[in-house]
Design a protein around this motif. Structure first.
Motif, short mmCIF file in Angstrom:
data_model
loop_
_atom_site.label_atom_id
_atom_site.label_comp_id
_atom_site.label_asym_id
_atom_site.label_seq_id
_atom_site.Cartn_x
_atom_site.Cartn_y
_atom_site.Cartn_z
N GLU A 89 -38.11 15.63 -28.33
CA GLU A 89 -38.74 15.63 -29.73
C GLU A 89 -37.70 14.71 -30.42
OE1 GLU A 89 -39.15 19.29 -31.39
OE2 GLU A 89 -39.59 20.54 -29.11
N SER A 90 -38.20 14.19 -31.53
CA SER A 90 -37.39 13.33 -32.27
C SER A 90 -36.49 14.22 -33.22
CB SER A 90 -38.28 12.44 -33.36
OG SER A 90 -39.10 11.59 -32.64
N VAL A 91 -35.47 13.56 -33.54
CA VAL A 91 -34.73 13.99 -34.43
C VAL A 91 -35.33 14.03 -35.78
CG1 VAL A 91 -32.39 13.94 -35.69
CG2 VAL A 91 -32.53 13.29 -33.35
N GLY A 92 -35.62 15.34 -36.37
CA GLY A 92 -36.58 15.32 -37.56
C GLY A 92 -35.92 15.87 -38.80
N GLU A 93 -36.70 16.26 -39.86
CA GLU A 93 -36.02 16.63 -41.16
C GLU A 93 -35.35 18.01 -40.85
OE1 GLU A 93 -35.60 14.66 -43.61
OE2 GLU A 93 -36.52 13.45 -42.69
N GLY A 94 -36.05 18.91 -40.02
CA GLY A 94 -35.54 20.29 -39.84
C GLY A 94 -34.03 19.92 -39.07
#
Length: 315
Positions: free
Chosen positions: A102-107
């Protein structure tokens, strides 16, 4: 002085943090070498800061598997977040799990900023590792990009990672190396728990978590947060011969509405029987004896929002 006498022994506490379903519980189980944490694919599954013990000749690493930090919508959610933050302040070292698939996201970035604040103004910063989990699910070029994104996210938040380490708990890749790195940050000291022990959680808590994990399999997304499991009684059946013991385990599964009760029980009790069947072998392994598992499903209306019900259910 012999080499044995001169060897340093380290002991201390570490915790894994990350978004829900980032691989924290699976990694805890892999390091401990036994199942102590629930590993459902449903988000926000972990509800207890379960301690797992990694025992070595030169160290004892005590792992605390916390719930995922999330935006709370209920009183239960608020209490789980408070549990996470209090754990961060108490441990010796922290590992943040960022799944490689998974991408490094806002969470993730929100959590990294929260972690960066822990070390603001500290003369001796707390070691904080970035752990790229689930690397068995991605190809090398995607993993490289993921590691660079982790590095950048830390820099943007003003967080200096102790190390960035890729691991796969499922494929047992670099799990031992991670243990070495975590242990290297612990203070010198004697073992805090008896050798051979995997966790300090009561058997009832582990059994309740196993049943809740089985109950979560295949249910609709809104149901996981509504399920609570309480072991009501565990007693050895008195009329059994010594060489053929049997333990009666009576368990209540709580949901918030009658419609949810029907989902858990299933058509003519089929789903409840499956939950019992899926749980029994693991429970017998914990207790070391055959068990008769007696499951009951009860409705505790809106228990996640009710302080009295939360206390009754152990939160």
């Amino acid at each position: 002085m012999s080499a044995e006498e001169g060897r340093v022994h380290r002991s201390g506490f570490a915790c894994f943090v990350g978004r829900p379903n980032a691989g924290k519980s699976t990694l805890t189980n892999a390091l401990v070498g036994g199942k102590i944490a629930i590993t459902s694919s449903k988000p926000q599954t972990t509800r207890h800061a379960i301690r797992g013990l990694v025992n070595r000749d030169d160290a004892q690493l005590i792992l605390i598997d916390t719930p995922g930090l999330h935006k709370p919508h209920t009183l239960l959610g608020e209490r789980l977040n408070a549990l996470v933050r209090s754990t961060w302040s108490e441990v010796d070292t922290i590992g943040m799990c960022l799944p490689a698939n998974e991408s490094v996201g806002e969470g993730d970035k929100f959590l990294i900023k929260e972690l960066a604040q822990i070390n603001q103004g500290r003369r001796n910063p707390k070691p904080i590792f970035a752990i790229a989990t689930k690397i068995d699910l991605v190809k090398p070029d995607k993993l490289r990009d993921h590691l660079l994104a982790i590095q950048q996210a830390g820099a943007d938040a003003g967080l200096q990672w102790q190390e960035i380490i890729p691991v796969s708990a499922v494929a047992d890749e670099q799990v031992d190396l991670l243990a070495d790195l975590l242990i290297g940050t612990l203070p010198e000291g004697p073992a805090l728990y008896p050798e051979g022990q995997l966790t300090d959680e009561p058997e009832e808590t582990l059994i309740a978590e196993i049943i809740r994990e089985a109950a979560l399999e295949g249910v609709r997304d809104e149901l996981p947060h509504s399920i609570a499991v309480v072991v009501d009684e565990m007693v050895a059946r008195p009329d059994r011969p010594k060489d053929k013991p049997l333990v009666d385990v009576r368990v209540n599964v709580y949901v918030e509405r009658d419609s949810q009760k029907g989902i858990i029980i299933g058509k003519q009790g089929s789903r409840l029987r499956q939950i019992g069947s899926d749980s029994r072998a693991q429970i017998e392994k914990i207790l070391g004896t055959p068990v008769f598992l007696d499951l009951h499903v009860k409705v505790a209306k809106d228990w996640q929002r009710d302080p009295k019900q939360l206390r009754k259910l152990g939160f």
